[in-house]
Design a protein around this motif. Structure first.
Motif, PDB file in Angstrom:
ATOM      1  N   SER A 118     -60.968  35.840  32.305  1.00  0.00           N
ATOM      2  CA  SER A 118     -60.639  34.469  31.897  1.00  0.00           C
ATOM      3  C   SER A 118     -59.535  33.887  32.758  1.00  0.00           C
TER       4      SER A 118
ATOM      5  N   LEU B 105     -55.786  31.461  19.455  1.00  0.00           N
ATOM      6  CA  LEU B 105     -56.421  30.449  20.297  1.00  0.00           C
ATOM      7  C   LEU B 105     -57.943  30.543  20.312  1.00  0.00           C
ATOM      8  N   ALA B 106     -58.458  31.772  20.276  1.00  0.00           N
ATOM      9  CA  ALA B 106     -59.922  31.918  20.296  1.00  0.00           C
ATOM     10  C   ALA B 106     -60.537  31.227  19.075  1.00  0.00           C
TER      11      ALA B 106
ATOM     12  N   ILE C 260     -60.340  27.404  19.440  1.00  0.00           N
ATOM     13  CA  ILE C 260     -61.388  26.842  20.303  1.00  0.00           C
ATOM     14  C   ILE C 260     -62.704  26.755  19.547  1.00  0.00           C
TER      15      ILE C 260
ATOM     16  N   SER D 208     -54.837  37.006  25.470  1.00  0.00           N
ATOM     17  CA  SER D 208     -54.740  35.578  25.754  1.00  0.00           C
ATOM     18  C   SER D 208     -55.642  34.775  24.847  1.00  0.00           C
TER      19      SER D 208
ATOM     20  N   LEU E  18     -58.416  33.544  25.299  1.00  0.00           N
ATOM     21  CA  LEU E  18     -59.195  32.464  25.875  1.00  0.00           C
ATOM     22  C   LEU E  18     -60.428  32.988  26.590  1.00  0.00           C
TER      23      LEU E  18
ATOM     24  N   LEU F  38     -64.147  27.819  26.086  1.00  0.00           N
ATOM     25  CA  LEU F  38     -63.329  26.631  26.295  1.00  0.00           C
ATOM     26  C   LEU F  38     -64.146  25.530  26.962  1.00  0.00           C
TER      27      LEU F  38
END
Lengths: 331, 331, 331, 331
Positions: B261, C237-238, C241, C261, C263, C268
């Motif tokens: 990522s 964050l996942a 999203i 992270s 992500l 995204l």
């Protein structure tokens, strides 16, 4: 040090030179050895007693200058001795919305027509590296005004500028580096030629064509211009509304041309234009402008430079009209 | 008329030519004699079976074309027979926010790799007058994407482009007409030279410098770039975050470079950057782009043009990588 | 006067009280009798030695305070003795873009955990009239952060908040006065109930539903939320999203939740979301927030107030987590 | 089906009922069983022969309606039979900038004062679920106009509305759900009371106080209002400029009040206000409005409902002035 003060209001004779002690910077302050200052329409309006803003008699005039940092007070980290700097027009408008009653140089507080000046370190920016002091001194008022008036303009848009004053010539130059096409109005064929040399794509003579909006519209295939940088105000606004594209914008930066309000309400409404009043800009705006001037190695257009000892001649020349670009005083 | 259809998914052999009746425009529709079409990365992804979007087998591929209006249905006022037109990438995204599940040519509905095509009159724009059909055909996807990715960029900003694909080369050209400075990454010295000829102010070799962000940052005096047009995605995003200025923006338009990522959360947060995903643009965006292309007499960069009969060779050439600009098919 | 300083880095024992002379305001400065201060996550991070920013040992901690003007230096016109004031989080970010390396209280310079403090007059705002000092002290960091994170939100939008920390609770309250619908995540049924009392329209338990995005999406008829005020960061964050509407925005204000992270690049990109990093806000932002708080007679949610003599207990309570709203110290 | 047409221009007697065949939807079209329509000032202006836009004699009048989908043509996927729908004011302005010469119902093409109407499927939106047809019919023109006129308003701002017409009452309701404070002008104490019941925080009587700007300014602590929703135009603009905050905005939506242009150029310039002309809005704007109306379960204010057979009485009532909110015809 030598300074000039506006000792009486009413005509240019009010501008009087004097010898005064050189100021000393306090904590957070900077002493600037002023190297050049530039005149604006508001300086003339102020000394003539026609300013709409409060004016303090005895004030040092002029709002735009460039110079060298001569000394710094304690705690100053933004600048070092020797830095080339320009002042911001509003000493305390750093960004965000402007206060309704801002401090302004040369009207309610001392300005820059002096050999030295002390200001807070937040009221200065680094000058573009490729400019002379004379050139840099032209930026604080009219260049930032033109930059603000062009906010949102981008490649493919057409911009209309009016005449050959400071804001108009900067707006022309800045609109070109933004990728816009520029139609300029001019009061004579000679001025028109000079505007073309500065970059205007087309010129319309507003003396020969008092209803110049029609010619402007024809130059844009009938569409009209996306943005007008309106410096005339009452005397030109009606034509500007006729010249602007449907849904376009007129940035009002001044009121140089006499006339009635010039606004026919239904004409405005049918144009679906936005009228936006511009008041120079903040330090953030100035810094963005300086980045653009730097990146394009752009040089301001200077009409004429006068020595500090002949400052009054500079004022007389500027007040006489017929200038092309900026009138500058070398300190 | 001759058309190509994706008869099987998996490899380029799925692209098969056929003879079909020429369609007839209904009310509100336009018949376009397609003169040129342009390939995009998504065409390859689609035929290889790797598209994240729904794909209908048997579909006519390709989303970008230019041509001449051959006939109009009843009630059509936007165009006349003979007009030179380009299609919009999304047939029904005229402006405002894009719908989550838009109609897309060449995946869920027939695209443009055909001699004629009928579409609603609202799905076309007038082509820029100075462009050939081959040039105009390159606009719908990558040029509009690059334009959208540069929204808000203005003179004085620095833009980073990546490589020599369609979006990157358009972003370079468009950033220049917006007044920005461009730093381009390139995979070889030769590509770097070509990018400089197209207008890049500086080039960084990402093969020689895998940690190229450092070099980009050095080229901007340590400040970083104001905008990244991110086409690499997973494989380049980490470097992009290192290369972007504090508070800058990374416009994510693609995922060409393999990798994980690429996002270290704290690096992103400390950069205070914005990541904005871009999905081409609306008809309004395309019309603004066309005005800019028109005003600057800008010419798209074409890698190579193939005849309609050799469409498959065009696909093979494009799929092989190593292109500089757009691969176009002349119909 | 009594003050606290971070004498050693590593754990809360580094916080040590001392008696020091009361400072005197210089020109342009204000002496504030501090009446209350409020804790933020970064105070804990700083004393634990985990701050990503430079920290000076021996510094007075804490960035948020409210108090009364006790004296003003020469030239100060913004305030008078007796005015109720709050400080701005960044002493010199007045508006426009934030500088990359700003001055910050309690890390590289003395903060507010003291009985008196001298600051420049531009670093203060008038406190909302209807708030106690304890309430007003909560505004500088988290309330401004929440306000910035909600920029552009308007009636009809749905906002997602995460948990019951300072930013989350303010975001909930402010989103409601902006006319938005709020879905809040909560770590327990009890917290969820409290969030509903503060105004949440719906609550999702993120402990019971680790894949809470699905539940959020269901609560919005499948559309997803228009704005996420992301305080978890890597650990959430996942899900964010997955929970955000197509083309929506995730405002990243913190990294409270451990995790990788979070992500996935293609997730995204398919969401077409924008990730925007938020760093509190400028004085302009704070003034707009204060106008909104004033107009709605909004009261910040305070978890618990500790006396100045027990400041360390306040830090321990806050570091223990499980707070709902703000932890405040009364000076 | 029964319809009304404007058979002659000049007075309300031009409105004549007729029996006509029910139309059939073609490809991409929808047949709407019209259940309610709502009157606007422009309907009266049009029949009186005072419209600034082109008018075709014999046209079916009225631009705003709600109804049920009675049938759909081939290829329509946006709607199903039975859906409750409202039309968009401009049938082809979906988003992005509006075209200068848009198609408009009831002037250059048939409008909605009929039992059935066929339109393209893109010219409709789903009606808010909680509204009656009578309520939903009020949205297309004035509600969208008010929504557009309030763009950018947020909690903490003060909005000025003028009178009790359709735009004013919607602007009042919408400003409240955006979190703004509302000062409303009213022509009588009774109207003022009703405006307060709808949500106005303060009311100023413009008959008792012809120089009402002073009173408005006093109600905002001297600051002025952040936004004016200007419906009066020539007759009220001078007061609006006096009432607006420094740097505020006046959204010009109409010209209901007679008078000269009302614009003193220097007053405008010193106010630093922006004048923005508003022309209803696009389908995107309408969809955002509908989400807001939905989320707040907001109900439009209806002055009076007339049966279809008495449409002319509705026009007479509306033309007589003295309405509070919308005049609706039930089909």
């Amino acid at each position: 040090m030598r300074v000039y003060r506006i000792q009486t209001i009413g005509n240019l004779d009010g501008l009087v030179a004097a010898e005064e002690p050189t100021p000393v910077p306090g904590p957070g302050e900077v002493l600037v050895r002023v190297k050049a200052s530039a005149l604006n329409f508001r300086d003339i309006v102020t000394i003539m007693g026609k300013s709409p803003f409060p004016v303090k008699t005895g004030v040092i005039p002029m709002s735009d200058a460039a110079g060298e940092v001569a000394a710094v007070g304690s705690g100053v980290t933004r600048f070092q001795v020797g830095d080339h700097v320009v002042n911001t027009f509003f000493p305390k408008w750093y960004g965000g919305p402007r206060a309704p009653s801002p401090e302004m140089y040369g009207s309610d507080r001392d300005g820059w027509l002096a050999e030295f000046k002390v200001v807070g370190s937040e009221a200065l920016s680094l000058a573009p590296r490729h400019l002379t002091f004379e050139e840099a001194a032209t930026l604080p008022c009219v260049a930032v005004t033109a930059w603000s008036a062009l906010a949102g303009v981008r490649a493919g848009d057409t911009v209309l500028t009016q005449g050959s004053g400071g804001v108009a010539v900067f707006a022309l130059q800045l609109a070109k580096i933004l990728g816009a096409r520029v139609v300029a109005t001019a009061g004579s064929a000679a001025t028109g030629e000079r505007l073309k040399k500065v970059g205007a794509d087309a010129v319309v003579d507003y003396v020969a064509n008092p209803a110049w909006a029609e010619a402007v519209r024809a130059l844009t295939g009938g569409r009209g211009v996306d943005r007008v940088v309106e410096v005339g105000g009452p005397g030109t606004l009606a034509q500007s509304i006729n010249a602007v594209a449907y849904g376009g914008e007129i940035s009002i930066v001044g009121a140089l041309a006499a006339g009635d309000s010039g606004l026919d309400f239904m004409s405005l409404f049918m144009s679906q234009a936005t009228l936006r009043c511009i008041s120079v800009g903040s330090r953030s705006d100035m810094e963005a402008l300086i980045r653009a001037v730097d990146a394009h190695a752009m040089h301001p257009v200077i009409d004429r430079v006068f020595p500090f000892a002949e400052a009054k001649s500079a004022w007389e020349h500027y007040a006489g009209g017929k200038v092309f670009g900026k009138v500058v005083i070398r300190h």
